[in-house]
Design an enzyme around this catalytic site. Structure first.
Site, PDB file in Angstrom:
ATOM      1  CE  LYS A  83      -2.231 -10.508   1.478  1.00 17.47           C
ATOM      2  NZ  LYS A  83      -0.826 -10.092   1.633  1.00 17.47           N
TER       3      LYS A  83
HETATM    4  O1  G3P Z   1       1.388  -7.684   0.427  1.00 18.23           O
HETATM    5  C1  G3P Z   1       2.312  -8.197  -0.488  1.00 18.23           C
HETATM    6  C2  G3P Z   1       3.617  -7.529  -0.293  1.00 18.23           C
HETATM    7  O2  G3P Z   1       4.035  -7.689   1.050  1.00 18.23           O
HETATM    8  C3  G3P Z   1       4.697  -8.045  -1.206  1.00 18.23           C
HETATM    9  O3  G3P Z   1       5.672  -7.052  -1.270  1.00 18.23           O
HETATM   10  O4  G3P Z   1       7.944  -6.134  -1.500  1.00 18.23           O
HETATM   11  O5  G3P Z   1       7.611  -8.612  -1.070  1.00 18.23           O
HETATM   12  O6  G3P Z   1       7.005  -7.607  -3.290  1.00 18.23           O
HETATM   13  P1  G3P Z   1       7.142  -7.372  -1.808  1.00 18.23           P
END
Ligand code: G3P
Length: 217
Positions: A83
């Site tokens: 990533k």
């Molecule tokens: O893979 C990206 C994800 O983990 C981000 O999620 O909920 O932190 O926006 P969030």
């Protein structure tokens, strides 16, 4: 549509991998911190738990160091996807890693222009964060539709990996639009199975079956 689970928690991955419905895993530095384990050991264990792509994120911001990190992380297992953030240095690193046949998941995507650049850089996956758009009253799924249209216009092979999923409708909408992957938090994945009418119907079937006094085994 492929289902990835968005977590570094080994117990969550084991539990949902047992359904046979898991196609991969995504992690990020925040999820690694939340899970609490040693980074390389955690990624190595996850890569054994699922056959599909396991995203491990670089933490450098300059291309030279990001590339070194990516090459080191890729050695953990054959199913590691590196990533990198959607920055100039991140896309330079994407191109360099892809040239060596290493899967790359370009993350922190928030616009169609960014997604277009990631596809041109040869990304294996693009991760648009729909929930964080919704969090600021923007339509995260509209971004997915734009990316789908653009990628189809040019037959880009980059897979749209919908991330930052907050609820089951994000998964359903992503599938309706034709996204390739949804990376789903464990709690949301469990909600996909649930419906009160299913529970009520099963309860009624079993009650009626019990009254027949019969058994199958
Ligand atoms: O893979 C990206 C994800 O983990 C981000 O999620 O909920 O932190 O926006 P969030």
């Amino acid at each position: 549509m492929k289902f990835f689970i968005d977590t570094a928690d080994l117990d969550e991955i084991r539990e949902l991998s047992a359904t046979g419905l898991l196609d991969g895993v995504t992690t990020n530095p925040s999820l690694i911190r939340k899970a609490g384990g040693e980074f390389f050991e955690t990624i190595a264990e996850i890569a054994k738990l699922v056959d599909g792509p396991v995203s491990a994120e670089t933490v450098a911001t300059d291309h030279e160091t990001m590339l070194k990190e990516g090459l080191k992380l890729a050695k953990i297992a054959d199913n590691i996807a590196i990533k990198v953030p959607l920055t100039v240095d991140g896309l330079k690193t994407c191109k360099a890693l892809r040239a060596q046949g290493i899967m790359v998941n370009v993350t922190l995507c928030f616009s169609a222009s960014q997604a277009l650049l990631a596809a041109k850089a040869g990304a294996s996956f693009i991760s648009p964060f729909v929930g964080r758009h919704d969090d600021i009253s923007q339509d995260g799924m509209a971004l997915i539709e734009d990316i789908r249209t653009i990628y189809d216009n040019y037959d880009f092979e980059t897979e749209i990996l919908v991330a930052s999923i907050r609820h089951p409708l994000h998964v359903v909408e992503a599938a309706r639009i034709g996204a390739d992957v949804a990376t789903i938090p464990a709690a949301v994945m469990k909600k996909l199975f649930q419906h009160p009418l299913t529970d009520r119907g099963l309860e009624a079937f079993l009650k009626d079956w019990k009254e027949t006094g019969q058994s199958i085994l």
